[in-house]
Write an enzyme that holds these catalytic residues in place. Structure first.
Site, PDB file in Angstrom:
ATOM      1  N   HIS A 107     -16.968   7.433   4.717  1.00 57.07           N
ATOM      2  CA  HIS A 107     -16.433   6.269   4.003  1.00 57.07           C
ATOM      3  C   HIS A 107     -17.567   5.432   3.408  1.00 57.07           C
ATOM      4  O   HIS A 107     -17.524   5.059   2.233  1.00 57.07           O
ATOM      5  CB  HIS A 107     -15.601   5.401   4.960  1.00 57.07           C
ATOM      6  CG  HIS A 107     -14.226   5.905   5.208  1.00 57.07           C
ATOM      7  ND1 HIS A 107     -13.965   7.135   5.760  1.00 57.07           N
ATOM      8  CD2 HIS A 107     -13.000   5.317   4.990  1.00 57.07           C
ATOM      9  CE1 HIS A 107     -12.650   7.296   5.885  1.00 57.07           C
ATOM     10  NE2 HIS A 107     -12.052   6.216   5.412  1.00 57.07           N
ATOM     11  N   HIS A 148     -16.413   4.995  13.778  1.00 55.52           N
ATOM     12  CA  HIS A 148     -17.854   5.202  13.666  1.00 55.52           C
ATOM     13  C   HIS A 148     -18.616   4.186  14.504  1.00 55.52           C
ATOM     14  O   HIS A 148     -18.120   3.095  14.803  1.00 55.52           O
ATOM     15  CB  HIS A 148     -18.317   5.067  12.215  1.00 55.52           C
ATOM     16  CG  HIS A 148     -17.935   6.212  11.343  1.00 55.52           C
ATOM     17  ND1 HIS A 148     -18.494   7.461  11.455  1.00 55.52           N
ATOM     18  CD2 HIS A 148     -17.033   6.298  10.325  1.00 55.52           C
ATOM     19  CE1 HIS A 148     -17.972   8.267  10.561  1.00 55.52           C
ATOM     20  NE2 HIS A 148     -17.083   7.586   9.861  1.00 55.52           N
TER      21      HIS A 148
END
Length: 339
Positions: free
Chosen positions: A114, A167
């Site tokens: 991302h 993450h």
């Protein structure tokens, strides 16, 4: 790395507790940072503002996501939502954290896709916008505004990924920096006007290259499906595990989009010349078309059929934006003017 991962977990816990009231905002931001959004949202809007910038967005999105896949296979990054359980370091005190529908991605975690794709794609957008503003106003302050928004967007996407446990902080930092560098490098060489053979060979080359790397690592004894097994084991909702987040889905998306870009430029070299009002109409129709194409249900078994259809789906994306929709808009608006 245990100390880095552990501090990342406590940071995610603190972030969830302190910004719980902004949960919906972080979920929207993480969807905006999804690499898929670069193909389905950023590309059509940018293309009808500037043809070259639109082609650059698609090009940069595909190459940066492909490179992200390669990096993930080589770096073997953990993800917070499974590392909490796998590490066995939180026996005395379990972190109080929640998972979300966007949490359970099945690929390795480092670097953040991302952040990396957002950093690369949006650099193309803001640098084009900054140059345009400076050419019209000659104001350094006004032309610097897009770059400030760029930094804020990268920070917001990074925080959203930590917030949903997708993450660790160092992974989004690495992804953002890598994406920024790729945006600068890749946007300088945009394959506008290249022959169809170039895109066909490039698409097949990326596909074969990734498959050879995968096979080579498997032969060396590396189990590249390790992350999929952990995601299935530790995801709190089985339905949140989706095949379109698997590594090979991003690979087929990238290769399909590049082949589609070549086909679109082959069918209509130079694109369609439209005034501003028809361009706005084309943006609206293209966005609706891509929305429905993205929602087309695909069979998940056998997986080869799914990936093949996923490839075809993203071959269609440039056709819709660059050929079919502007062609229809041009046809109807041109006829209306003649009448």
């Amino acid at each position: 790395m245990e100390a880095v991962y552990t501090s990342g977990i406590w940071m995610a816990e603190s972030l969830q507790q302190k910004t719980r009231s902004h949960e919906s905002f972080w979920l929207v931001v993480t969807h905006m940072g999804d690499p898929k959004a670069a193909f389905l949202l950023v590309f059509p809007f940018t293309y009808f503002l500037s043809r070259r910038a639109g082609v650059a967005v698609l090009w940069v999105a595909a190459i940066s996501e492909w490179l992200n896949l390669v990096f993930k296979w080589l770096l073997f990054g953990e993800r917070p939502f499974w590392w909490i359980g796998e590490s066995h370091l939180f026996v005395d005190r379990q972190p109080i954290v929640d998972q979300f529908s966007s949490t359970c991605e099945t690929g390795p975690g480092s670097p953040s896709g991302h952040a990396m794709v957002t950093g690369a794609v949006w650099w193309v957008v803001v640098s084009s916008l900054g140059s345009f503003l400076y050419s019209r106003t000659h104001s350094l302050v006004l032309s610097a505004a897009p770059y400030l928004l760029y930094v804020l967007l990268l920070v917001a996407v990074g925080i959203s990924r930590v917030f949903i446990l997708a993450h660790f902080p160092h992974q989004v930092i690495a992804g953002s920096i890598t994406g920024f560098i790729l945006g600068i490098v890749l946007s300088r060489r945009v394959p506008e006007g290249r022959p169809l053979l170039f895109f066909f060979c490039f698409s097949i080359g990326l596909l074969i290259g990734a498959l050879m790397l995968h096979a080579g690592l498997q032969q060396l004894g590396f189990d590249l499906s390790w992350s999929i097994a952990l995601a299935k084991k530790w995801c709190s909702h089985a339905e949140w595990i989706r095949l379109d987040t698997a590594p090979f889905s991003s690979l087929t998306r990238d290769c399909g989009a590049l082949l589609g870009l070549g086909l679109a430029q082959y069918w209509r070299p130079g694109g369609w010349s439209l005034p501003w009002a028809p361009r706005a109409l084309s943006v609206a129709i293209s966005s609706m078309g891509l929305y429905h194409v993205n929602r087309l249900p695909l069979p998940v078994r056998p997986q080869g059929l799914f990936y093949g259809l996923f490839f075809v789906k993203f071959v269609m994306v440039p056709q819709i934006v660059m050929v079919w929709v502007p062609g229809l808009v041009h046809l109807f608006t041109h006829k209306k003017k003649e009448d």
